[in-house]
Design a protein around this motif. Sequence first.
Motif, PDB file in Angstrom:
ATOM      1  N   ASN A   1      -3.708   2.981   5.992  1.00  0.00           N
ATOM      2  CA  ASN A   1      -2.810   1.593   6.684  1.00  0.00           C
ATOM      3  C   ASN A   1      -4.227   0.443   6.517  1.00  0.00           C
ATOM      4  OD1 ASN A   1      -0.847   3.106   6.549  1.00  0.00           O
ATOM      5  ND2 ASN A   1      -0.610   2.903   8.758  1.00  0.00           N
ATOM      6  N   ILE A   2      -3.480   0.022   6.255  1.00  0.00           N
ATOM      7  CA  ILE A   2      -4.146  -1.646   6.542  1.00  0.00           C
ATOM      8  C   ILE A   2      -3.236  -3.297   7.391  1.00  0.00           C
ATOM      9  CG2 ILE A   2      -5.867  -2.286   3.949  1.00  0.00           C
ATOM     10  CD1 ILE A   2      -3.250  -3.965   2.661  1.00  0.00           C
TER      11      ILE A   2
ATOM     12  N   GLN B   1       7.156  -1.784   0.636  1.00  0.00           N
ATOM     13  CA  GLN B   1       6.658  -3.209   0.114  1.00  0.00           C
ATOM     14  C   GLN B   1       7.013  -4.324  -1.345  1.00  0.00           C
ATOM     15  OE1 GLN B   1       5.005  -1.009   2.076  1.00  0.00           O
ATOM     16  NE2 GLN B   1       5.783  -1.356   3.968  1.00  0.00           N
ATOM     17  N   PHE B   2       8.459  -3.381  -1.813  1.00  0.00           N
ATOM     18  CA  PHE B   2       8.198  -4.155  -3.227  1.00  0.00           C
ATOM     19  C   PHE B   2       8.721  -5.447  -3.100  1.00  0.00           C
ATOM     20  CE2 PHE B   2       9.611  -0.280  -5.974  1.00  0.00           C
ATOM     21  CZ  PHE B   2       8.366   0.050  -5.888  1.00  0.00           C
TER      22      PHE B   2
ATOM     23  N   ALA C   1       0.250   0.866   3.952  1.00  0.00           N
ATOM     24  CA  ALA C   1      -0.654   1.649   3.161  1.00  0.00           C
ATOM     25  C   ALA C   1       0.079   1.023   1.202  1.00  0.00           C
ATOM     26  CB  ALA C   1       0.146   3.314   3.292  1.00  0.00           C
ATOM     27  N   PRO C   2      -1.179   0.741   0.967  1.00  0.00           N
ATOM     28  CA  PRO C   2      -0.740   0.493  -0.473  1.00  0.00           C
ATOM     29  C   PRO C   2      -0.589   1.250  -1.091  1.00  0.00           C
ATOM     30  CG  PRO C   2      -2.996  -0.808   0.801  1.00  0.00           C
ATOM     31  CD  PRO C   2      -1.979   0.494   1.822  1.00  0.00           C
TER      32      PRO C   2
ATOM     33  N   GLY D   1      -6.768  -6.529  -6.797  1.00  0.00           N
ATOM     34  CA  GLY D   1      -5.381  -6.042  -6.464  1.00  0.00           C
ATOM     35  C   GLY D   1      -5.030  -4.793  -5.706  1.00  0.00           C
ATOM     36  N   LEU D   2      -3.959  -5.244  -4.487  1.00  0.00           N
ATOM     37  CA  LEU D   2      -3.903  -3.513  -4.365  1.00  0.00           C
ATOM     38  C   LEU D   2      -2.332  -3.285  -4.650  1.00  0.00           C
ATOM     39  CD1 LEU D   2      -4.701  -3.454  -0.781  1.00  0.00           C
ATOM     40  CD2 LEU D   2      -6.296  -2.481  -2.990  1.00  0.00           C
ATOM     41  N   THR D   3      -1.469  -2.085  -5.135  1.00  0.00           N
ATOM     42  CA  THR D   3       0.083  -1.724  -5.703  1.00  0.00           C
ATOM     43  C   THR D   3       0.360  -1.887  -4.068  1.00  0.00           C
ATOM     44  OG1 THR D   3      -0.526   0.022  -6.557  1.00  0.00           O
ATOM     45  CG2 THR D   3      -0.302  -1.193  -8.131  1.00  0.00           C
TER      46      THR D   3
END
Length: 402
Positions: free
Chosen positions: A265-266, A216-217, A332-333, A209-211
């Motif tokens: 970025n994703i 993006q909270f 960006a994660p 998983g990505l933080t």
Amino acid sequence: MSYKIYFRIIAKGAIKYNFIMKIYDVLILGAGASGLMCASNLDKKLSIAAVDINSKIAQKLKISGGSKCNITNVHVSQNNYCGDSEFIANILDNFSKDDLLNYLHVNGVEPVIRKERYYFCKDSSDEIINIFKNNTRHVEILLCRDILEVKKSDDIFEVKTSKGVLMARNVVVATGGKSYKELGASDIGLEIAKSFGIKAKEFTPALVGLTVQKEQFWMKELSGLSCPVTIKVDGRILKEELLFAHKGISGPAVLSASLYWQKGNITIDFLPESNILELIKGSKKQLSSVIPLPKRLSKAILEALHVEDVECKKVTGEIREKLQKIHSYEFAPAGNFGFSKAEVCRGGVLTEELNQYTLEALDVKNLYFIGEVVDVTGELGGYNFQWAFSSGYVCAKAINNQ
Ligand SMILES: Cc1cc2nc3c(=O)[nH]c(=O)nc-3n(C[C@H](O)[C@H](O)[C@H](O)COP(=O)(O)OP(=O)(O)OC[C@H]3O[C@@H](n4cnc5c(N)ncnc54)[C@H](O)[C@@H]3O)c2cc1C
């Protein structure tokens, strides 16, 4: 053929003891997926041992895929992997998905297809483990032994373990990656490679998983919800479910994306099957009601896009522009959930150091590296077991042909 060496040791009072030290033809380091496939396919005339720190074989395989093990995939190609495409294609060609399915069939296991592409064990991963138990009756399985070091003098390898030294003419390093330490994982494979001057990339967590960063909270607030998405990352497009999690984002799409994400970025399309502008056309409903996602999620996405939840007929040109970002939400994660949650590791022994037909180290005769310890990592969906099994099989055939 097995060899024995006599050691004469002068101990206290000059008493002479004669010790017989067995030299195995093949010593497999790690009794996981790749090591067991290799052991199962080695010539039964060879003297073979497999060493593992755990008290039971195949501990990752056992719990994988919700204990039903996602063995392989309907579509397998080098494009599903991170690593040297030509090298990967070579190994997969020599023991393909069809070869694997045939091997399972011959051994009485018929996997089932889930979600049209994933092959799983019908009832339990024990179906595969039992194949390995049956096919390794000729192999000494040495459990509860921590592998500490490997040395070579003349043509013989000495493997130092927590329960003494073992000797062999061939050593197969099948010690996997270092995620899920509680299942015996370590980076001893990389240490062994480096001690022989073989180059390796440090392991980093993958299929994890990505933080997220502060902006993006809002995603963390949605913990437990999921939706189908496409994720664009590093030129790849991954289509699957995204799961909002306590720590950030997870689920199959994110796990596969994590394989190709290092930083930067994703881009997520939250509505890959529809067009937001078509959905709102002529509708009298609120925006959050026409978006075909759980209401709580629709509202959170609108907020993240700075769009008020107005009636569709009140949508202006400016709002339409913002709304389109639902198909290309870019961010960006912050990082990933770490080794303890990662299904696999990226990195490992560089493929340029290995023979692409045998997996033998180019500069160290009779030393082989297979499975996850090699710098080849698959996407989610059975690709990592396919790699472990293909590389294990190819290595066994190479040793048999010596
Ligand atoms: C929770 C989870 C679920 C997964 N699900 C899937 C799935 O469904 N499909 C899929 O394709 N992949 C899945 N994977 C990935 C897959 O398990 C691995 O890619 C695969 O097991 C790699 O095979 P391997 O033989 O290289 O390593 P492993 O199977 O990890 O075997 C390595 C062995 O080496 C031993 N070892 C390591 N260090 C030492 C040491 N110092 N001394 C002695 N022994 C040592 C370990 O105990 C272990 O038994 C999953 C992974 C995890 C963690």
